[in-house]
Each structure stands twice: as structure tokens, then as C-alpha cells.
Design a protein around this motif. Sequence first.
Motif, PDB file in Angstrom:
ATOM      1  N   GLY A 142       0.791  -1.227   0.000  1.00 21.99           N
ATOM      2  CA  GLY A 142       0.000   0.000   0.000  1.00 21.99           C
ATOM      3  C   GLY A 142       0.820   1.272   0.000  1.00 21.99           C
ATOM      4  N   VAL A 143       2.139   1.146   0.056  1.00 21.91           N
ATOM      5  CA  VAL A 143       3.013   2.319   0.063  1.00 21.91           C
ATOM      6  C   VAL A 143       3.117   2.909  -1.338  1.00 21.91           C
ATOM      7  N   ASN A 144       3.070   4.209  -1.427  1.00 24.76           N
ATOM      8  CA  ASN A 144       3.236   4.899  -2.709  1.00 24.76           C
ATOM      9  C   ASN A 144       4.702   4.782  -3.134  1.00 24.76           C
ATOM     10  N   HIS A 145       4.942   4.010  -4.199  1.00 20.57           N
ATOM     11  CA  HIS A 145       6.314   3.754  -4.621  1.00 20.57           C
ATOM     12  C   HIS A 145       7.008   5.005  -5.152  1.00 20.57           C
ATOM     13  N   GLU A 146       6.230   6.007  -5.523  1.00 25.32           N
ATOM     14  CA  GLU A 146       6.851   7.251  -5.987  1.00 25.32           C
ATOM     15  C   GLU A 146       7.620   7.931  -4.851  1.00 25.32           C
ATOM     16  N   ILE A 147       7.114   7.786  -3.633  1.00 22.64           N
ATOM     17  CA  ILE A 147       7.808   8.364  -2.487  1.00 22.64           C
ATOM     18  C   ILE A 147       9.135   7.652  -2.269  1.00 22.64           C
ATOM     19  N   GLU A 148       9.119   6.330  -2.382  1.00 22.02           N
ATOM     20  CA  GLU A 148      10.364   5.565  -2.230  1.00 22.02           C
ATOM     21  C   GLU A 148      11.356   5.913  -3.340  1.00 22.02           C
ATOM     22  N   ASP A 149      10.851   6.034  -4.572  1.00 20.00           N
ATOM     23  CA  ASP A 149      11.728   6.383  -5.698  1.00 20.00           C
ATOM     24  C   ASP A 149      12.336   7.772  -5.507  1.00 20.00           C
TER      25      ASP A 149
END
Length: 218
Positions: free
Chosen positions: A115-122
Motif C-alpha cells: 500500500g506504500v506509494n512507490h513514488e515516495i520511495e523512488d
Amino acid sequence: MLADIWPPISLSISIAATAWLIVIIIGVILGKTMAGRRFKGKVIIETMLMLPLVLPPTVIGFLLIVVFGKRSPAGQLIEAVFHQPIIFTWWAAVLASSVVAFPLMYQSAKTGFEGVNHEIEDAARVDGGGRWKVFLLISVPLSMTSIISGAILSFARALGEFGATLMFAGNIPGETQTIPSAIYLAIDSGNMREAWLLVLASISISFVMLTAAYRIKR
């Protein structure tokens, strides 16, 4: 009477707490590893990881004896290193509890990470964040609700484990006798008062843990 029921209660809590720590570490790491990944054989791997959730506890206990028994390579290695077998010990109870509690922690952690927004991780990686730094400072905090919920449920499951623990760790008072095995022994010996006290203690602890889990999810 408190002196009679306190040893299995305290032992159950210590075993569940140790199993809980093991399950959290492995469950969170594997949950993150498997979240959102697609590869050949993933279904088989995840099925194996979730099997303890549906297998009869006696089957799990049997498999633990086969894998870690005195005649197995793992059992012989443990006995050579620690000068005693793991079966019928405190650590055997911890291992059995960890195995049955793991699926709850793994599934909750994986759901949280998915459920984590992968854009934030990127974005964090673009800013220079390493793999572990992004994992600890971005992924875990954003998945914390699911992780805590899974941790609470896995602790409650470890606390209530009976079948696998009885087969693999036995029912040794003061060493491996947990609340479920103490209840079984009390009923078998006709001591219903002690059985009721242990049952009420188990229900109370589980009720508190489940209430906390539901409050976190809301």
C-alpha cells in the motif's frame, strides 16, 4: 492458587515475546521482499510461507521434530554447538510459536508495504537514500499500521499455541509448560478451578491484544 497459575502464564508471555521478536524481523523483511514482486514460483513460495496458518498444529510439530530432531542434520548441528538437543527445551517452544505465528505477521507486513506509494520511495532514492535507509525511514513508517497490527495478532497467536509446542517442546513445568498445556493438564487431573483461572487469563490477554489490533486498524 496464584502461585500455581503464574509460572505457565509468565512462561507463555516470555516464549510469545521472544517468538514475536523473531517473527517481526523475519516477517517484515520477507514482507518487503515479496511485496509487489512478480516472478516465477512466487505463488509456491507464498503458499509455503502461509501453510502454518492452515496446517494442523500436530503436523507442524511433527515436521519440526523431523527437521530439528536428534537424527536430523540440523538437530545434530545444534546439539554439537550447544551440547544439548533443542527438542523439549524452552527454545523449542519459541521455535514452534514462531512458526505458527509467522504467517500473520508476514501477510500484514506485505499488505502494508504493497500500500506504500512507490513514488515516495523512488524520490528518496533519487535524493541519495540507500536501500536500507529508504526501507527503514520511508517504507517501514508508511506501513507501520499494518506492521503493528500484524505484530499484535502474531503475539496473540504465539501465546495460544498448543499442539506444535506440546509435540516439539513437551509439557515440562517451569520450562515448556505454557498456558494451553497447563489448561490441558489441569482438566485432565480434574482441577477445574485452576483450568478456569488459566482460561480467563488467556481470554483476558487475547481480548486486550485483539482490541488493540482493531483500534490500530480504524
